[in-house]
Design an enzyme around this catalytic site. Structure first.
Site, short mmCIF file in Angstrom:
data_model
loop_
_atom_site.label_atom_id
_atom_site.label_comp_id
_atom_site.label_asym_id
_atom_site.label_seq_id
_atom_site.Cartn_x
_atom_site.Cartn_y
_atom_site.Cartn_z
CB CYS A 130 -0.96 -0.01 1.18
SG CYS A 130 -0.27 -0.70 2.68
CG HIS A 243 -1.27 3.88 4.35
ND1 HIS A 243 -2.05 3.54 5.42
CD2 HIS A 243 -0.69 2.73 3.92
CE1 HIS A 243 -1.96 2.23 5.63
NE2 HIS A 243 -1.15 1.71 4.73
N1 LIG Z 1 -5.26 -3.58 4.13
C1 LIG Z 1 -4.40 -3.02 3.30
O1 LIG Z 1 -4.18 -1.79 3.30
C2 LIG Z 1 -3.64 -3.85 2.33
C3 LIG Z 1 -2.88 -3.21 1.36
C4 LIG Z 1 -2.17 -3.97 0.45
C5 LIG Z 1 -2.22 -5.33 0.53
N2 LIG Z 1 -2.96 -5.94 1.49
C6 LIG Z 1 -2.97 -7.39 1.51
O2 LIG Z 1 -4.26 -7.88 1.18
C7 LIG Z 1 -4.51 -9.11 1.85
C8 LIG Z 1 -5.80 -9.05 2.64
O3 LIG Z 1 -5.72 -7.99 3.57
P1 LIG Z 1 -7.01 -7.48 4.38
O4 LIG Z 1 -6.58 -6.19 4.98
O5 LIG Z 1 -8.24 -7.52 3.54
O6 LIG Z 1 -7.13 -8.63 5.51
P2 LIG Z 1 -8.43 -9.03 6.39
O7 LIG Z 1 -9.34 -7.88 6.53
O8 LIG Z 1 -7.88 -9.65 7.61
O9 LIG Z 1 -9.17 -10.15 5.49
C9 LIG Z 1 -8.56 -11.39 5.21
C10 LIG Z 1 -9.43 -12.17 4.24
O10 LIG Z 1 -8.73 -13.38 3.88
C11 LIG Z 1 -9.56 -14.51 4.13
N3 LIG Z 1 -8.72 -15.64 4.51
C12 LIG Z 1 -7.70 -15.66 5.40
N4 LIG Z 1 -7.15 -16.90 5.46
C13 LIG Z 1 -7.85 -17.68 4.59
C14 LIG Z 1 -7.79 -19.05 4.19
N5 LIG Z 1 -6.88 -19.88 4.69
N6 LIG Z 1 -8.67 -19.49 3.27
C15 LIG Z 1 -9.60 -18.66 2.74
N7 LIG Z 1 -9.71 -17.35 3.08
C16 LIG Z 1 -8.86 -16.88 3.99
C17 LIG Z 1 -10.46 -14.05 5.27
O11 LIG Z 1 -11.61 -14.88 5.28
P3 LIG Z 1 -12.42 -15.15 6.67
O12 LIG Z 1 -13.23 -13.91 6.92
O13 LIG Z 1 -13.23 -16.34 6.33
O14 LIG Z 1 -11.37 -15.37 7.73
C18 LIG Z 1 -10.76 -12.62 4.82
O15 LIG Z 1 -11.73 -12.64 3.79
C19 LIG Z 1 -3.23 -9.36 2.67
O16 LIG Z 1 -2.35 -10.14 1.91
C20 LIG Z 1 -2.66 -7.99 2.86
O17 LIG Z 1 -1.28 -8.02 3.10
C21 LIG Z 1 -3.68 -5.24 2.39
#
Ligand SMILES: NC(=O)c1ccc[n+]([C@@H]2O[C@H](COP(=O)([O-])OP(=O)(O)OC[C@H]3O[C@@H](n4cnc5c(N)ncnc54)[C@H](OP(=O)(O)O)[C@@H]3O)[C@@H](O)[C@H]2O)c1
Length: 340
Positions: A130, A243
């Site tokens: 990000c 950010h």
């Molecule tokens: N947030 C940011 O600013 C940002 C920026 C760039 C990149 N990212 C990346 O984007 C990704 C997601 O981030 P987020 O912020 O959206 O996280 P989050 O809010 O914690 O959501 C995680 C998601 O992944 C699913 N998940 C986790 N483990 C899983 C598994 N084993 N099988 C199937 N589904 C699974 C969860 O499903 P359940 O609800 O069923 O647990 C949920 O839908 C990460 O790799 C993060 O590094 C995030």
């Protein structure tokens, strides 16, 4: 005619935002599947005025689907992205797993759209961190004009960058400040985040930098130019979404602040708000829900020969993740798959 799209991690912060953005940008969709873990099987998520039920990633068959937008973290990506790619479905991944793989393009569509043609080696395209995404949108047009030698950046990163759990921790600790008997010790972050700032994001490396700081260096080189030197200090702040970055840039050639402002005004993905008066700049709460990367406080750095300072703010769930992923999907559709 449209695409068969899978959103993987649809119950998460980034996944929900990807659904919003696919709808807002009227992405040509023929069929849409939303996946999460088995824990969330049947959970409802919104897509415009429709409600969709999540399916289990573990049992989903990617055969016949065009693109899968993954937002599930590195571990689940490692297990499932190769299966999707092998089934012929192009993966656009938000985790850091493939970003530094020479056979996987790392793309910010405003900066290096031509890299999309490298997707076919693994059938995977990576989305940057990000903090990198918003910074390179600002750096690229300035680099094209005056060649950047070195960047010194300090970030002020919101808690939503650490997923749903990060946002919940700030909320719970903020409430607990006013009710000390309801003490909430840190779990997601290494120290209290409410009413505090933490100069530590991701793990420490051997040289004392953090992995988040290393990512900004490595990704800027891969996306913009390997010759650019970057040094970063990444800090978590008690902001829910958005950010901010204080960026100091040293150029090879002279670049006047007025010319830099004009270049940025015309650059794709950027909105310049830069008045030298109270409130003449953008703060993170104002960028939430927007597509743009906002640039303010553009000014000469008179301590070096060719230096500029600027302030850069963007919605980390949008340009930092979901929007960039959808823009990559649009680019892939337009340049390669051509079904829309
Ligand atoms: N947030 C940011 O600013 C940002 C920026 C760039 C990149 N990212 C990346 O984007 C990704 C997601 O981030 P987020 O912020 O959206 O996280 P989050 O809010 O914690 O959501 C995680 C998601 O992944 C699913 N998940 C986790 N483990 C899983 C598994 N084993 N099988 C199937 N589904 C699974 C969860 O499903 P359940 O609800 O069923 O647990 C949920 O839908 C990460 O790799 C993060 O590094 C995030």
């Amino acid at each position: 005619m449209g695409y068969k799209i899978v959103v993987v991690g649809a119950t998460g912060n980034v996944g929900r935002e990807m659904l919003n953005i696919l709808e807002e940008r009227a992405f040509p969709i023929e069929q849409l599947a939303v996946l999460a873990s088995r824990r969330s099987l049947g959970t409802e998520v919104s897509f415009g005025d429709k409600t969709l039920k999540t399916q289990d990633l573990d049992t989903f068959d990617f055969t016949g689907w065009d693109m899968a937008l993954f937002a599930v973290g590195s571990e689940a990506t490692k297990q499932y992205a190769p299966l999707a790619a092998k089934a012929g479905c192009v993966v656009i991944d938000n985790s850091s797993l493939y970003r530094y793989d020479a056979d996987v393009p790392l793309i910010v569509p405003e900066v290096n759209p031509e890299a999309v043609h490298g997707y076919a080696k693994k059938n995977i395209i990576a989305n940057p961190n990000c903090s990198t995404a918003q910074m390179v949108v600002a750096l690229k047009p300035l680099h094209d004009r005056a060649r950047i030698k070195r960047v010194v950046v300090s970030t002020y990163q919101s808690v939503s960058g650490a997923g749903k759990a990060g946002a919940d921790e700030l909320w719970d600790q903020t409430k607990a400040i006013y009710n000390p008997t309801d003490n909430k010790p840190p779990k997601v972050f290494s120290k209290q985040i409410a009413f505090n700032v933490i100069p530590h994001i991701d793990v420490f490396m051997d040289d004392g930098t953090t992995k988040e700081e290393w990512k900004m260096v490595a990704e800027t080189k891969k996306i913009v130019d390997p010759k650019i030197k970057v040094t970063a200090t990444c800090v978590r702040v008690p902001v829910f979404v958005g950010h901010s970055e204080a960026i100091n840039i040293e150029f090879e050639d002279h670049l006047d602040e007025d010319e830099a402002r004009d270049i940025l005004r015309q650059a794709p993905g950027i909105m310049v708000i830069d008045k030298r008066e109270n409130g003449g700049y953008v703060t993170p709460v104002e960028c939430v829900g927007d597509f743009a990367t906002f640039i303010s406080r553009i000014r000469q750095d008179s301590t070096i020969d060719n230096g500029l300072n600027l302030w850069c703010v963007s919605d980390n769930l949008r340009k930092g993740a979901a929007l960039n992923a959808v823009q990559i999907a649009e680019l892939l559709g337009r340049e390669v798959l051509k079904k829309g």
